[in-house]
Write an enzyme that holds these catalytic residues in place. Sequence first.
Site, PDB file in Angstrom:
ATOM      1  N   ASP A   1      -2.522   6.970   1.154  1.00  0.00           N
ATOM      2  CA  ASP A   1      -2.468   8.194   1.947  1.00  0.00           C
ATOM      3  C   ASP A   1      -1.598   8.065   3.189  1.00  0.00           C
ATOM      4  OD1 ASP A   1      -3.635  10.496   1.013  1.00  0.00           O
ATOM      5  OD2 ASP A   1      -5.034  10.621   2.699  1.00  0.00           O
ATOM      6  N   LEU A   2      -1.791   6.973   3.923  1.00  0.00           N
ATOM      7  CA  LEU A   2      -1.032   6.772   5.154  1.00  0.00           C
ATOM      8  C   LEU A   2       0.458   6.663   4.852  1.00  0.00           C
ATOM      9  CD1 LEU A   2      -1.130   6.240   8.233  1.00  0.00           C
ATOM     10  CD2 LEU A   2      -1.259   3.800   7.697  1.00  0.00           C
TER      11      LEU A   2
ATOM     12  N   HIS B   1      -7.566   3.480  20.618  1.00  0.00           N
ATOM     13  CA  HIS B   1      -6.659   4.484  21.199  1.00  0.00           C
ATOM     14  C   HIS B   1      -6.908   4.709  22.690  1.00  0.00           C
ATOM     15  CE1 HIS B   1      -5.737   5.099  17.098  1.00  0.00           C
ATOM     16  NE2 HIS B   1      -6.522   6.116  16.839  1.00  0.00           N
TER      17      HIS B   1
ATOM     18  N   GLY C   1       0.845  -1.199   0.000  1.00  0.00           N
ATOM     19  CA  GLY C   1       0.000   0.000   0.000  1.00  0.00           C
ATOM     20  C   GLY C   1       0.872   1.237   0.000  1.00  0.00           C
ATOM     21  N   ALA C   2       2.023   1.147  -0.672  1.00  0.00           N
ATOM     22  CA  ALA C   2       3.041   2.202  -0.618  1.00  0.00           C
ATOM     23  C   ALA C   2       2.615   3.487  -1.293  1.00  0.00           C
ATOM     24  CB  ALA C   2       4.342   1.701  -1.268  1.00  0.00           C
TER      25      ALA C   2
ATOM     26  N   GLY D   1       2.426   5.084  19.943  1.00  0.00           N
ATOM     27  CA  GLY D   1       3.724   5.614  19.544  1.00  0.00           C
ATOM     28  C   GLY D   1       3.895   7.084  19.896  1.00  0.00           C
ATOM     29  N   LYS D   2       2.828   7.732  20.321  1.00  0.00           N
ATOM     30  CA  LYS D   2       2.946   9.137  20.708  1.00  0.00           C
ATOM     31  C   LYS D   2       3.797   9.235  21.969  1.00  0.00           C
ATOM     32  CE  LYS D   2      -1.142  10.868  18.382  1.00  0.00           C
ATOM     33  NZ  LYS D   2      -0.437  11.826  17.507  1.00  0.00           N
TER      34      LYS D   2
ATOM     35  N   ARG E   1      -8.721  21.132  19.067  1.00  0.00           N
ATOM     36  CA  ARG E   1      -7.999  19.885  18.820  1.00  0.00           C
ATOM     37  C   ARG E   1      -7.027  19.678  19.978  1.00  0.00           C
ATOM     38  NH1 ARG E   1      -3.570  18.562  14.034  1.00  0.00           N
ATOM     39  NH2 ARG E   1      -3.482  16.305  14.392  1.00  0.00           N
TER      40      ARG E   1
END
Length: 801
Positions: A45-46, A276, A41-42, A216-217, A374
Amino acid sequence: MWPRTRCPGCWKMLTVAMCMALLGCLQARELQGHVSVILLGATGDLARKYLWQGLFQLYLDEAGKAYNFSFHGAALTDTRQGQEFIAKVLESLSCPVDVAPGRCAELKGQFQRLSGYRRLRTREDYMALSTDIEARVQHEGLREAGRIFYFSVPPFAYADIARNINSSCRPGPGAWLRVVLEKPFGHDHLSAQQLATELGSFFREEEMYRVDHYLGKQVVAQILPFRDQNRKALDGLWNRHHVERVEIIMKETVDAEGRTGFYEQYGVIRDVLQNHLTEVLTLVAMELPHNASSSESVLQHKLRAFRALRGLQKGSAVLGQYQAYSEQVRREQQKPDTFHSRTPTFAGVLVLIDNLRWEGVPFILMSGKALDERVGYVRVLFRNRAYCTQNRERWVAGQSPCLPRQIVFHVGHGQLGVPAVLVSRNLFRPSLPPGSWKELEGRPGLHLFGRPLSDYYAYSPVREQDAYSVLISHIFHGRKDSFITTENLLASWGFWTPLLDSLAHEAPRLYPGGAENGHLLDFEFRGAQLCFSQQQPERLVPEPGSAPTPSAFQVLRATYRDSPLISAWPEELIAKLADDIEAAAVRAVRRAGTFHLALSGGSSPVPLFQQLATGHYGFPWAHTHLWQVDERCVPLWDPESNFQALQAHLLQHIRVPYYNVHPMPVHLHQRLCAEEDRGPQMYASEISALVANSSFDLVLLGMGMDGHTASLFPHSPAGLDGEPLVVLTESPSAPQQRMSLSLPLINRARKVAILVMGRVKREITLLVSRVGHEPKKWPISGVLPGSGQLVWYMDYEAFLG
């Protein structure tokens, strides 16, 4: 050369030195290995936004060390288009600010030469990729260390890709395989189980890395290390005696435009809360392992935290949807003008944890789109037990014990703008790794959570890192504590699926979006229930003019089958029934010193149990005896057991003497409801010995779709008449064997309450309203206490349809 007689030890020393040097060379050679990274999926969008940059960061961190690399972008796009896309993405890559421009250009050039694109569709394509990797490794005279396959593709494509990798593209002996999977991992518990089983047929558990990028944050990744490094200060504070509540929040200002196809399938709970925010919840709530750096220990402790979560009910959540959403769905999904979506774009959920550390502490999970700001954070608010005698103006700024005490893991954005860990100065000075975290500079005028920044010890990362860069590094190094195991995934879906099912047909509250939301989405909790703080008018009847609101019909009194009927909206009905039961209990205790309450099983009484457990602190539990009306012939710990539901939703939350609880004896001598064990006779003898005249003070019943009540079914050969007080019966549905109070015993009660809820009961309610006294055909019609009172409790959907 030196004569041996002059330095007899020199030859020995020289020989050892040469051997050590040679061994060092051999070890260095042995450490050299080749790692292939295949990004599936290179061209998506991600990959464009995050993954290629993350792979470049991995190369920056590892270049010149023990491994060399090749990076393969793969997709279904044809080769020329794919190559052009990858070339543009690679050109846009950037280095961290601490990398010199010249060094950055050099490393970027190397990374571009090591990266390429290929089309991967068929088994032959995967075989060709494997052959090319092996040829490259051989040509460079290296050994193959391993392969990383990153699935940046929709889940429906997983199975075919996994099959091809397993059959045609695994590395050879001595090399590892790591497969990286992006969420969503299923839609509910069943689909997650199916996906896990499918993937498990191709890969071993240790080979799979399920990515939740929130882990990972940097601040989220710091929660466990922070707890570990400050263990001594937190040991006495991190519990129900000191923590008032925990807030786990992720607010967004953007809406779902352009993504409504995905959002219609998943909604905010599946998109954010189930993964999350739940992962963050476990990091806060889990017991801290002795070795917090052990991935295996961390994952096991997270699983135990899942097992302690109290089950969610419909009343555990509030839902909202921004007003423009349905129109966006109609436009993007070509829906008719009459279409109105019920997909929530906002949710607040109250989670309670049933263990000694967290009993009674509310964990609030909240996320939504089109909100006023946000921001993401975890806020642990501590109880304030201090009283300061002096005037507030004389308090020591930032350190007075009367000021709020809180620890905030500020994930990012918001007014602060950066990831940070904040600890109130009146708590303790925290310890954070000095090489990677620094104290934040003061910002006059900035207030966070009601206090100026100067009230906190505040720390932020020395170097901010993208979450995907962090996780890709962990994958490369084989660190699994930042990823979702199959066991934890299924535990999470097991926790959330019942709530999602119960909310499937709920209409969310509409909100305008942004700052205009005002207080419309504010909510509050009462016991285990959440509700919006501000009433929103709801139209009950679509007709011109002002329509009535639910509050206008809170409790309707009427008659049904010549007995009193109380009808209301579900919440008000349950509250009324709970109040009536408490009033009956108080009267009975005053009159006779005890209250004997017999409770029916099934799903309808569960909200009542929860209401009694959380909202009735004056209930005389110490003088109450709890009996069962009916029970399935299963072990008491079985999920099908009525007693298990009673235990989970009521008994474990109240202080009732254990000898006042009377489960039905369905499991004797390691057998279930065997006639020779005489379980019904035992229960009848217990009732006769403790309940005066075998007359319960109150019996709570339900009504089945076929007119059954308790476990007395139509045409039942036992229990509808005769002498026995307790009988064995047969149910048309599994599990068939049941134990039940008989109709004659039920009719001895001082009061019988029949609870009927839900639109599915409307048809039987209408039917039973017309029949006479026909207990053999309609057992519910035989309920009529000889010298007591019968009261029907029906919600509006069961009564009015």
